[in-house]
Design a protein around this motif. Structure first.
Motif, PDB file in Angstrom:
ATOM      1  N   LEU A 181      -3.479  -6.003  15.046  1.00 13.73           N
ATOM      2  CA  LEU A 181      -3.214  -5.828  13.618  1.00 13.73           C
ATOM      3  C   LEU A 181      -1.752  -5.451  13.390  1.00 13.73           C
ATOM      4  CD1 LEU A 181      -6.312  -3.885  12.215  1.00 13.73           C
ATOM      5  CD2 LEU A 181      -5.412  -6.084  11.413  1.00 13.73           C
ATOM      6  N   ILE A 182      -1.287  -4.481  14.177  1.00 15.31           N
ATOM      7  CA  ILE A 182       0.089  -3.991  14.018  1.00 15.31           C
ATOM      8  C   ILE A 182       1.086  -5.117  14.268  1.00 15.31           C
ATOM      9  CG2 ILE A 182       1.815  -2.438  15.035  1.00 15.31           C
ATOM     10  CD1 ILE A 182      -0.736  -0.559  15.598  1.00 15.31           C
ATOM     11  N   GLU A 183       0.835  -5.906  15.307  1.00 13.50           N
ATOM     12  CA  GLU A 183       1.766  -6.993  15.628  1.00 13.50           C
ATOM     13  C   GLU A 183       1.735  -8.103  14.582  1.00 13.50           C
ATOM     14  OE1 GLU A 183       0.971  -7.787  19.748  1.00 13.50           O
ATOM     15  OE2 GLU A 183       2.283  -6.123  20.374  1.00 13.50           O
ATOM     16  N   ALA A 184       0.583  -8.268  13.941  1.00 14.00           N
ATOM     17  CA  ALA A 184       0.497  -9.255  12.865  1.00 14.00           C
ATOM     18  C   ALA A 184       1.436  -8.879  11.713  1.00 14.00           C
ATOM     19  CB  ALA A 184      -0.937  -9.369  12.363  1.00 14.00           C
ATOM     20  N   SER A 235       0.830  -1.198   0.000  1.00 20.62           N
ATOM     21  CA  SER A 235       0.000   0.000   0.000  1.00 20.62           C
ATOM     22  C   SER A 235       0.865   1.248   0.000  1.00 20.62           C
ATOM     23  CB  SER A 235      -0.870   0.043   1.243  1.00 20.62           C
ATOM     24  OG  SER A 235      -1.679  -1.090   1.319  1.00 20.62           O
ATOM     25  N   ASP A 236       0.361   2.286  -0.638  1.00 21.33           N
ATOM     26  CA  ASP A 236       1.009   3.582  -0.538  1.00 21.33           C
ATOM     27  C   ASP A 236       0.477   4.252   0.731  1.00 21.33           C
ATOM     28  OD1 ASP A 236       1.984   6.098  -0.627  1.00 21.33           O
ATOM     29  OD2 ASP A 236       1.262   6.573  -2.627  1.00 21.33           O
ATOM     30  N   VAL A 237       1.336   4.270   1.738  1.00 19.29           N
ATOM     31  CA  VAL A 237       0.923   4.735   3.060  1.00 19.29           C
ATOM     32  C   VAL A 237       0.487   6.194   3.048  1.00 19.29           C
ATOM     33  CG1 VAL A 237       1.761   5.150   5.399  1.00 19.29           C
ATOM     34  CG2 VAL A 237       2.391   3.062   4.188  1.00 19.29           C
ATOM     35  N   GLN A 291       4.271  -3.096   3.166  1.00 14.15           N
ATOM     36  CA  GLN A 291       3.618  -4.363   2.869  1.00 14.15           C
ATOM     37  C   GLN A 291       2.475  -4.559   3.853  1.00 14.15           C
ATOM     38  OE1 GLN A 291       5.023  -6.066   0.366  1.00 14.15           O
ATOM     39  NE2 GLN A 291       3.797  -7.924   0.403  1.00 14.15           N
ATOM     40  N   ILE A 292       1.350  -3.958   3.589  1.00 11.68           N
ATOM     41  CA  ILE A 292       0.211  -4.076   4.491  1.00 11.68           C
ATOM     42  C   ILE A 292      -1.078  -3.886   3.698  1.00 11.68           C
ATOM     43  CG2 ILE A 292       0.411  -1.608   5.119  1.00 11.68           C
ATOM     44  CD1 ILE A 292      -0.703  -2.383   7.921  1.00 11.68           C
ATOM     45  N   TYR A 293      -2.128  -4.615   4.096  1.00 17.02           N
ATOM     46  CA  TYR A 293      -3.411  -4.425   3.437  1.00 17.02           C
ATOM     47  C   TYR A 293      -3.908  -3.023   3.715  1.00 17.02           C
ATOM     48  CZ  TYR A 293      -4.309  -9.176   1.905  1.00 17.02           C
ATOM     49  OH  TYR A 293      -4.258 -10.364   1.248  1.00 17.02           O
ATOM     50  N   ARG A 294      -4.332  -2.383   2.676  1.00 18.80           N
ATOM     51  CA  ARG A 294      -4.836  -1.022   2.779  1.00 18.80           C
ATOM     52  C   ARG A 294      -5.923  -0.905   3.856  1.00 18.80           C
ATOM     53  NH1 ARG A 294      -5.269   3.361  -0.976  1.00 18.80           N
ATOM     54  NH2 ARG A 294      -6.877   4.683  -0.092  1.00 18.80           N
ATOM     55  N   ASN A 295      -6.847  -1.874   3.881  1.00 24.03           N
ATOM     56  CA  ASN A 295      -7.941  -1.852   4.861  1.00 24.03           C
ATOM     57  C   ASN A 295      -7.427  -1.947   6.291  1.00 24.03           C
ATOM     58  OD1 ASN A 295      -9.795  -1.689   2.913  1.00 24.03           O
ATOM     59  ND2 ASN A 295     -10.519  -3.818   3.067  1.00 24.03           N
ATOM     60  N   HIS A 296      -6.375  -2.721   6.490  1.00 24.32           N
ATOM     61  CA  HIS A 296      -5.822  -2.874   7.832  1.00 24.32           C
ATOM     62  C   HIS A 296      -5.206  -1.562   8.303  1.00 24.32           C
ATOM     63  CE1 HIS A 296      -5.471  -7.546   7.485  1.00 24.32           C
ATOM     64  NE2 HIS A 296      -6.706  -7.117   7.676  1.00 24.32           N
ATOM     65  N   LEU A 297      -4.427  -0.948   7.431  1.00 23.35           N
ATOM     66  CA  LEU A 297      -3.795   0.327   7.786  1.00 23.35           C
ATOM     67  C   LEU A 297      -4.860   1.380   8.062  1.00 23.35           C
ATOM     68  CD1 LEU A 297      -1.238   1.989   8.125  1.00 23.35           C
ATOM     69  CD2 LEU A 297      -1.261   2.439   5.664  1.00 23.35           C
ATOM     70  N   GLU A 298      -5.877   1.377   7.224  1.00 21.61           N
ATOM     71  CA  GLU A 298      -6.970   2.328   7.382  1.00 21.61           C
ATOM     72  C   GLU A 298      -7.653   2.135   8.732  1.00 21.61           C
ATOM     73  OE1 GLU A 298      -9.035   3.156   3.432  1.00 21.61           O
ATOM     74  OE2 GLU A 298     -10.597   2.321   4.712  1.00 21.61           O
ATOM     75  N   GLN A 299      -7.906   0.880   9.081  1.00 20.59           N
ATOM     76  CA  GLN A 299      -8.586   0.585  10.345  1.00 20.59           C
ATOM     77  C   GLN A 299      -7.753   1.042  11.548  1.00 20.59           C
ATOM     78  OE1 GLN A 299      -9.765  -3.506  10.841  1.00 20.59           O
ATOM     79  NE2 GLN A 299     -11.007  -3.024  12.642  1.00 20.59           N
ATOM     80  N   ILE A 300      -6.449   0.808  11.496  1.00 26.37           N
ATOM     81  CA  ILE A 300      -5.556   1.235  12.583  1.00 26.37           C
ATOM     82  C   ILE A 300      -5.626   2.756  12.742  1.00 26.37           C
ATOM     83  CG2 ILE A 300      -3.129   1.462  13.253  1.00 26.37           C
ATOM     84  CD1 ILE A 300      -2.697  -1.273  11.674  1.00 26.37           C
TER      85      ILE A 300
END
Ligand code: ATP
Length: 175
Positions: A123-126, A3-5, A38-47
């Motif tokens: 999520l972050i630790e995953a 993802s583009d952070v 390297q992270i799912y966009r949805n996961h980063l968004e949720q965090i």
């Protein structure tokens, strides 16, 4: 998924600006700079939504929230800062526990059930990342999320591996 952070941060930032017009939101990065992680966009968004939502909820008296992101070759760091209630030292670890809320009676009126930070931390630790808090009671808090970035070399190794597995599968008849 890569993802583009910067894009995700800016999108969450814009949404909060729209939803909370009585707050001042400041993005501490002046130039839009693509940062890949390297992270799912949805996961980063949720965090980010969990952290921003808390920053707003627990800073009623000075309604200013900052976001920033930066990276070096190994890590990406996203920070969310508020100037609200703050979190005492003894509560700083506990807030990551499921269902833990610092002020149970008063917090009840603000909704929520103490799950946000527990979910964010998992999520972050995953993703082998870390979340830390700097805070002073009555002055505010900074939540920092750091996530490892794949170097070009690591990304290449992963791609090569995938291709080798694919090639091996192709050689097996009947698959
Ligand atoms: P929700 O499940 O909707 O997120 P919540 O906000 O209570 O509800 P968490 O996000 O897990 O749950 O936060 C746990 C507790 O940590 C909160 O109840 C609050 O007491 C404290 N807290 C979280 N963020 C902040 C903040 N930015 N400033 C001060 N206290 C905070």
């Amino acid at each position: 998924e890569v993802s583009d952070v910067s894009e995700v941060v800016e999108q969450v930032f814009d949404n909060f600006k729209m939803i909370h017009p009585d707050y001042v939101f400041i993005l501490d990065n002046d130039v839009h700079r693509p940062v890949q992680a390297q992270i799912y966009r949805n996961h980063l968004e949720q965090i980010l939504i969990i952290l921003m939502d808390n920053a707003v909820k627990y800073s009623q008296k000075r309604k200013e929230v900052h976001m920033s992101y930066e990276s070096d070759t190994r890590n990406l760091e996203v920070a969310v800062q508020d100037f609200g209630e703050g979190i005492s030292q003894e509560n700083r670890d506990r807030v990551f526990n499921r269902f833990y809320r610092v002020d149970k009676a008063r917090s009840r009126t603000k909704g929520g059930n103490g799950l946000g930070l527990a979910i964010a931390k998992r999520l972050i630790e995953a993703y082998h990342g870390k979340i830390t808090i700097e805070s002073a009671l009555g002055q505010g808090s900074v939540f920092r999320v750091s996530l490892p970035i794949l170097s070009d070399e690591d990304a290449q190794i992963l791609t090569d591996k995938k291709e080798r597995v694919q090639a091996a599968n192709d050689e097996i008849p009947g698959i």
